[in-house]
Scaffold this motif. Structure first.
Motif, PDB file in Angstrom:
ATOM      1  N   LEU A  66       0.824  -1.203   0.000  1.00 52.64           N
ATOM      2  CA  LEU A  66       0.000   0.000   0.000  1.00 52.64           C
ATOM      3  C   LEU A  66       0.862   1.258   0.000  1.00 52.64           C
ATOM      4  O   LEU A  66       0.532   2.241  -0.669  1.00 52.64           O
ATOM      5  CB  LEU A  66      -0.940  -0.010   1.210  1.00 52.64           C
ATOM      6  N   LEU A  67       1.979   1.231   0.704  1.00 44.62           N
ATOM      7  CA  LEU A  67       2.893   2.368   0.729  1.00 44.62           C
ATOM      8  C   LEU A  67       3.441   2.656  -0.668  1.00 44.62           C
ATOM      9  O   LEU A  67       3.441   3.802  -1.129  1.00 44.62           O
ATOM     10  CB  LEU A  67       4.043   2.113   1.704  1.00 44.62           C
ATOM     11  N   GLU A  68       3.879   1.617  -1.364  1.00 48.36           N
ATOM     12  CA  GLU A  68       4.405   1.791  -2.719  1.00 48.36           C
ATOM     13  C   GLU A  68       3.326   2.336  -3.655  1.00 48.36           C
ATOM     14  O   GLU A  68       3.583   3.223  -4.472  1.00 48.36           O
ATOM     15  CB  GLU A  68       4.939   0.455  -3.242  1.00 48.36           C
ATOM     16  N   PHE A  69       2.101   1.834  -3.506  1.00 50.48           N
ATOM     17  CA  PHE A  69       0.985   2.305  -4.329  1.00 50.48           C
ATOM     18  C   PHE A  69       0.773   3.806  -4.142  1.00 50.48           C
ATOM     19  O   PHE A  69       0.667   4.557  -5.111  1.00 50.48           O
ATOM     20  CB  PHE A  69      -0.300   1.542  -3.985  1.00 50.48           C
ATOM     21  N   TYR A  70       0.702   4.246  -2.885  1.00 56.83           N
ATOM     22  CA  TYR A  70       0.430   5.660  -2.632  1.00 56.83           C
ATOM     23  C   TYR A  70       1.603   6.558  -3.008  1.00 56.83           C
ATOM     24  O   TYR A  70       1.402   7.713  -3.396  1.00 56.83           O
ATOM     25  CB  TYR A  70       0.003   5.886  -1.190  1.00 56.83           C
ATOM     26  N   ILE A  71       2.820   6.062  -2.937  1.00 62.76           N
ATOM     27  CA  ILE A  71       3.962   6.845  -3.405  1.00 62.76           C
ATOM     28  C   ILE A  71       3.853   7.072  -4.913  1.00 62.76           C
ATOM     29  O   ILE A  71       4.071   8.183  -5.401  1.00 62.76           O
ATOM     30  CB  ILE A  71       5.291   6.171  -3.025  1.00 62.76           C
ATOM     31  N   TYR A  72       3.494   6.016  -5.649  1.00 61.16           N
ATOM     32  CA  TYR A  72       3.273   6.172  -7.094  1.00 61.16           C
ATOM     33  C   TYR A  72       2.137   7.156  -7.358  1.00 61.16           C
ATOM     34  O   TYR A  72       2.241   8.025  -8.224  1.00 61.16           O
ATOM     35  CB  TYR A  72       2.922   4.823  -7.735  1.00 61.16           C
ATOM     36  N   LEU A  73       1.048   7.031  -6.623  1.00 66.26           N
ATOM     37  CA  LEU A  73      -0.120   7.875  -6.863  1.00 66.26           C
ATOM     38  C   LEU A  73       0.181   9.343  -6.577  1.00 66.26           C
ATOM     39  O   LEU A  73      -0.153  10.216  -7.390  1.00 66.26           O
ATOM     40  CB  LEU A  73      -1.306   7.390  -6.032  1.00 66.26           C
ATOM     41  N   ILE A  74       0.810   9.633  -5.462  1.00 61.68           N
ATOM     42  CA  ILE A  74       1.135  11.023  -5.128  1.00 61.68           C
ATOM     43  C   ILE A  74       2.134  11.596  -6.135  1.00 61.68           C
ATOM     44  O   ILE A  74       1.995  12.741  -6.577  1.00 61.68           O
ATOM     45  CB  ILE A  74       1.678  11.133  -3.686  1.00 61.68           C
ATOM     46  N   SER A  75       3.121  10.798  -6.520  1.00 62.43           N
ATOM     47  CA  SER A  75       4.086  11.258  -7.530  1.00 62.43           C
ATOM     48  C   SER A  75       3.387  11.540  -8.854  1.00 62.43           C
ATOM     49  O   SER A  75       3.666  12.556  -9.505  1.00 62.43           O
ATOM     50  CB  SER A  75       5.183  10.213  -7.738  1.00 62.43           C
ATOM     51  N   ALA A  76       2.494  10.654  -9.245  1.00 61.63           N
ATOM     52  CA  ALA A  76       1.756  10.850 -10.501  1.00 61.63           C
ATOM     53  C   ALA A  76       0.862  12.079 -10.425  1.00 61.63           C
ATOM     54  O   ALA A  76       0.683  12.785 -11.429  1.00 61.63           O
ATOM     55  CB  ALA A  76       0.925   9.610 -10.820  1.00 61.63           C
ATOM     56  N   LEU A  77       0.299  12.355  -9.259  1.00 61.10           N
ATOM     57  CA  LEU A  77      -0.526  13.546  -9.090  1.00 61.10           C
ATOM     58  C   LEU A  77       0.288  14.833  -9.234  1.00 61.10           C
ATOM     59  O   LEU A  77      -0.218  15.843  -9.729  1.00 61.10           O
ATOM     60  CB  LEU A  77      -1.210  13.533  -7.724  1.00 61.10           C
ATOM     61  N   LEU A  78       1.532  14.810  -8.806  1.00 62.10           N
ATOM     62  CA  LEU A  78       2.366  16.011  -8.854  1.00 62.10           C
ATOM     63  C   LEU A  78       2.939  16.304 -10.240  1.00 62.10           C
ATOM     64  O   LEU A  78       3.121  17.466 -10.605  1.00 62.10           O
ATOM     65  CB  LEU A  78       3.507  15.890  -7.840  1.00 62.10           C
ATOM     66  N   LEU A  79       3.218  15.262 -11.015  1.00 59.46           N
ATOM     67  CA  LEU A  79       3.869  15.454 -12.320  1.00 59.46           C
ATOM     68  C   LEU A  79       3.101  16.386 -13.265  1.00 59.46           C
ATOM     69  O   LEU A  79       3.687  17.328 -13.809  1.00 59.46           O
ATOM     70  CB  LEU A  79       4.114  14.107 -12.994  1.00 59.46           C
ATOM     71  N   PRO A  80       1.810  16.173 -13.522  1.00 56.48           N
ATOM     72  CA  PRO A  80       1.101  17.075 -14.447  1.00 56.48           C
ATOM     73  C   PRO A  80       1.028  18.514 -13.950  1.00 56.48           C
ATOM     74  O   PRO A  80       1.090  19.454 -14.752  1.00 56.48           O
ATOM     75  CB  PRO A  80      -0.296  16.464 -14.547  1.00 56.48           C
ATOM     76  N   ILE A  81       0.933  18.695 -12.646  1.00 52.98           N
ATOM     77  CA  ILE A  81       0.870  20.055 -12.098  1.00 52.98           C
ATOM     78  C   ILE A  81       2.178  20.790 -12.366  1.00 52.98           C
ATOM     79  O   ILE A  81       2.179  21.932 -12.852  1.00 52.98           O
ATOM     80  CB  ILE A  81       0.573  20.010 -10.584  1.00 52.98           C
TER      81      ILE A  81
END
Length: 122
Positions: A66-81
């Protein structure tokens, strides 16, 4: 995660990435179309965040880290911004190419998130 939604996200990210890459390599500066494609990718990531927060409560538990999943998700959320901010500051054809690379990167990250969520229990 909802599998069909993940595949929809992946398709939108790849199409947006290819569109931005093609327009950037053709010499186009960032415009409403390219920034709109990135905004759509970001919107779908926000929906994915909500789904990921609600899914365990309704019985869709992740089987991977779950930690790895959320790290990917938060990173992916930041990239387009960050990419959109850069494209608005430096309005060049290369900013449009970067928008495309970011969309494609988000597509890869979304696919990896699906793999992590549905990983076989060890």
């Amino acid at each position: 995660m909802i599998e069909w939604f993940t595949w929809l996200q992946l398709a939108v990210a790849v199409l947006g990435g290819l569109l931005c890459l093609a327009l950037g390599l053709a010499g186009r500066k960032p415009n409403d179309l390219t920034l709109g494609a990135v905004a759509l990718v970001e919107l779908l990531l926000i929906v994915q965040l909500v789904v990921a927060l609600v899914a365990p409560a309704v019985g869709n538990e992740p089987t991977g880290s779950l930690l790895e999943f959320y790290i990917y998700l938060i990173s992916a959320l930041l990239l387009p911004i960050v990419a959109a901010f850069w494209a608005l500051i430096e309005r060049s054809r290369w900013s449009t190419v970067i928008l495309g690379v970011v969309c494609l990167s988000v597509g890869v990250m979304v696919y990896r998130m699906l793999q992590i969520w549905t990983a076989a229990a060890v």
